[in-house]
Every structure is written in structure tokens, then in C-alpha cells.
Design an enzyme around this catalytic site. Sequence first.
Site, PDB file in Angstrom:
ATOM      1  N   HIS A  39     -42.380   6.768  15.465  1.00 29.65           N
ATOM      2  CA  HIS A  39     -41.412   6.846  14.568  1.00 29.65           C
ATOM      3  C   HIS A  39     -41.650   5.863  13.344  1.00 29.65           C
ATOM      4  O   HIS A  39     -42.129   5.064  13.386  1.00 29.65           O
ATOM      5  CB  HIS A  39     -39.987   6.699  15.344  1.00 29.65           C
ATOM      6  CG  HIS A  39     -39.918   5.217  15.714  1.00 29.65           C
ATOM      7  ND1 HIS A  39     -38.752   4.675  16.614  1.00 29.65           N
ATOM      8  CD2 HIS A  39     -40.501   3.924  15.377  1.00 29.65           C
ATOM      9  CE1 HIS A  39     -38.943   3.514  16.807  1.00 29.65           C
ATOM     10  NE2 HIS A  39     -39.786   2.789  15.931  1.00 29.65           N
TER      11      HIS A  39
ATOM     12  N   GLU B  14     -37.120   9.363  15.124  1.00 33.16           N
ATOM     13  CA  GLU B  14     -37.782   9.643  16.360  1.00 33.16           C
ATOM     14  C   GLU B  14     -38.320  10.927  16.540  1.00 33.16           C
ATOM     15  O   GLU B  14     -38.117  11.776  15.632  1.00 33.16           O
ATOM     16  CB  GLU B  14     -36.817   9.650  17.288  1.00 33.16           C
ATOM     17  CG  GLU B  14     -35.833   8.415  17.596  1.00 33.16           C
ATOM     18  CD  GLU B  14     -36.696   7.000  18.053  1.00 33.16           C
ATOM     19  OE1 GLU B  14     -37.784   7.004  17.720  1.00 33.16           O
ATOM     20  OE2 GLU B  14     -35.972   6.007  18.338  1.00 33.16           O
TER      21      GLU B  14
ATOM     22  N   ASP C  47     -32.782   0.729   8.335  1.00 28.29           N
ATOM     23  CA  ASP C  47     -31.949   1.076   9.569  1.00 28.29           C
ATOM     24  C   ASP C  47     -31.100  -0.013  10.131  1.00 28.29           C
ATOM     25  O   ASP C  47     -31.040  -1.127   9.627  1.00 28.29           O
ATOM     26  CB  ASP C  47     -32.744   1.832  10.693  1.00 28.29           C
ATOM     27  CG  ASP C  47     -33.910   1.090  10.972  1.00 28.29           C
ATOM     28  OD1 ASP C  47     -33.889  -0.252  10.621  1.00 28.29           O
ATOM     29  OD2 ASP C  47     -35.039   1.684  11.419  1.00 28.29           O
TER      30      ASP C  47
ATOM     31  N   ASN D 158     -44.102   5.534  19.551  1.00 24.21           N
ATOM     32  CA  ASN D 158     -44.017   6.976  19.697  1.00 24.21           C
ATOM     33  C   ASN D 158     -44.178   7.715  18.261  1.00 24.21           C
ATOM     34  O   ASN D 158     -43.806   8.932  18.308  1.00 24.21           O
ATOM     35  CB  ASN D 158     -42.415   7.223  20.147  1.00 24.21           C
ATOM     36  CG  ASN D 158     -41.388   6.697  19.163  1.00 24.21           C
ATOM     37  OD1 ASN D 158     -41.766   6.100  18.204  1.00 24.21           O
ATOM     38  ND2 ASN D 158     -40.077   7.038  19.727  1.00 24.21           N
TER      39      ASN D 158
HETATM   40  P1  PGA Z   1     -42.207  -3.386  16.068  1.00 21.38           P
HETATM   41  O1  PGA Z   1     -41.465  -1.977  15.589  1.00 21.38           O
HETATM   42  O2  PGA Z   1     -42.487  -3.993  14.314  1.00 21.38           O
HETATM   43  O3  PGA Z   1     -41.193  -4.403  16.553  1.00 21.38           O
HETATM   44  O4  PGA Z   1     -43.619  -3.132  16.606  1.00 21.38           O
HETATM   45  C1  PGA Z   1     -41.957  -1.158  14.820  1.00 21.38           C
HETATM   46  C2  PGA Z   1     -41.219   0.136  14.706  1.00 21.38           C
HETATM   47  O5  PGA Z   1     -40.562   0.358  15.986  1.00 21.38           O
HETATM   48  O6  PGA Z   1     -40.945   0.791  13.906  1.00 21.38           O
END
Ligand code: PGA
Length: 243
Positions: A138, A143, A67, A136
Site C-alpha cells: 500500500h 490498500e 492520511d 502489502n
Molecule cells: P512504516 O509504514 O513506515 O511504519 O513501515 C509504511 C506504510 O505502511 O506505508
Amino acid sequence: MRIIIVNNYEEMSKKAAMMIASQVMLKPDSVLGLATGDTPLGMYKELIQLYSKNEVDFKEVTTFNLDEYYGINRKNPQSYYEYMMANLFNSININRKNIHVPDGMSQDVNAICSDYEEKIKKAGGIDMQVLGIGGNGHIGFNEPDVNFEARTHLVNLDEQTIEANSRFFDSIGDVPVKALSMGIKTIMNSKKIILLANGISKAESIARAINGKISPKVPASILQLHNDVTVILDSEAASGLQI
Ligand code: PGA
């Protein structure tokens, strides 16, 4: 689903790097799907180490990132393109023309998204996709209330994601509210998937993704249907699991 529980972040990072390095040793022209965020940083450091010891060669590797923020120039230090350059690509022998990160400045979103899908297809599909997970649930920027059929598309970021990612920006108002993300269908088409999570803040989303019902409310729960997923967790992220 293979679940590997290790003691800490360092062990998680080493195991993940070994899996990627093995993939590249077995298939030097592997297509890797890569993730950003805090989780894979240690894995990238390990891969740089392995590269500097001549244990892995990225010369023929192709990469596709999951992304990119929408409306952010790739030269911006907050862009995921810049993150990848700084944390991995500048330190290994990958061919720049084999690096793919969605272009967050593109005006024609539909064209850029279908072009990204086309490039993945032309490369022969993703051999190994690395994923982190949001608090969450995702994966990528897919999302909650996700469409499981979506391919690369423009998404509106969830409030929880905007808040979580505000740590990288001067203020929450600076966090982009949209992003381009591979869709669930794109991710599920990868031949192998590695999901990484560490820390207590991921315990609940990991438990819901692995032990819970498959539901669009928990995007990562769809991984239960993939036939080659390895989940590598530190003990905190694994603490809510029933196994
Ligand atoms: P993080 O994010 O590795 O910074 O915890 C993971 C994500 O949001 O997919």
C-alpha cells in the site's frame, strides 16, 4: 524511476532529507506531501537538523499529509496530526495555517475529502510527495484491490495494515479500522515522488512494486507510470529487486 540503493536507514534518511531541502531551497513556497510511520522518522530528524543549522527555511512551505485514522481526534497521541507535530512541525518554522492533515473526526466524509482535494489544487498541487510502502504494497492507506482512479476518500484498512499498526496501540482492538487517505490519483498528480523503504520486511513489496506487473493488487506498482519517482532503499529493502 530512479532507484538509489544505500547501505542503511541513516543514509536513506539523509538522502531523502537532502532532496526535500533542495526542493525547498529551489522553491521556498513548495507544497510538500508528507507521510507518517516509522520509515520517514529519520528523514524528519535530518530536516530538523538542517533547519537548526539555517540550511533550510520552511516559512513559506505548505504541507498535505497522506492520511489520518478515521474516528481519532487530532489531540490523540496516536493521530497522524500529533505524529507530525511531535516529529517535525513543532521543531521547524512552518506556518501552522499551511499544515494540512485530513480531519479524522469529520462527520461529513464526502465534504472533508473534496475540501482536501480543493485545498491541494488551490495550493498549486503537490511539488514533492514522500511515500513509505506497506508490507502489502500500500501507499498512503490505498490498500490492495485499490481503485487507481480514487482521490481523497474513506478507506477500510486491510487486516495486514491493522496488524502492522497495532504496535503503536495498547491492543489490536484499539487500532482504527478506517482512515481518510489521499487516493492514487491524488498521489499520481504530484509533480515529484520520493518512495522510501528500509528493512527486509519491505523487500517483497518493493520487488513487486518495481519489477512486477502494474496491478491494483499492488497499489505501489502504479508508480511505474509516474515520470518523476525516486526510490531510496536500504540494501535489505532492495534485496529482492532484479535490476
Ligand atoms: P512504516 O509504514 O513506515 O511504519 O513501515 C509504511 C506504510 O505502511 O506505508
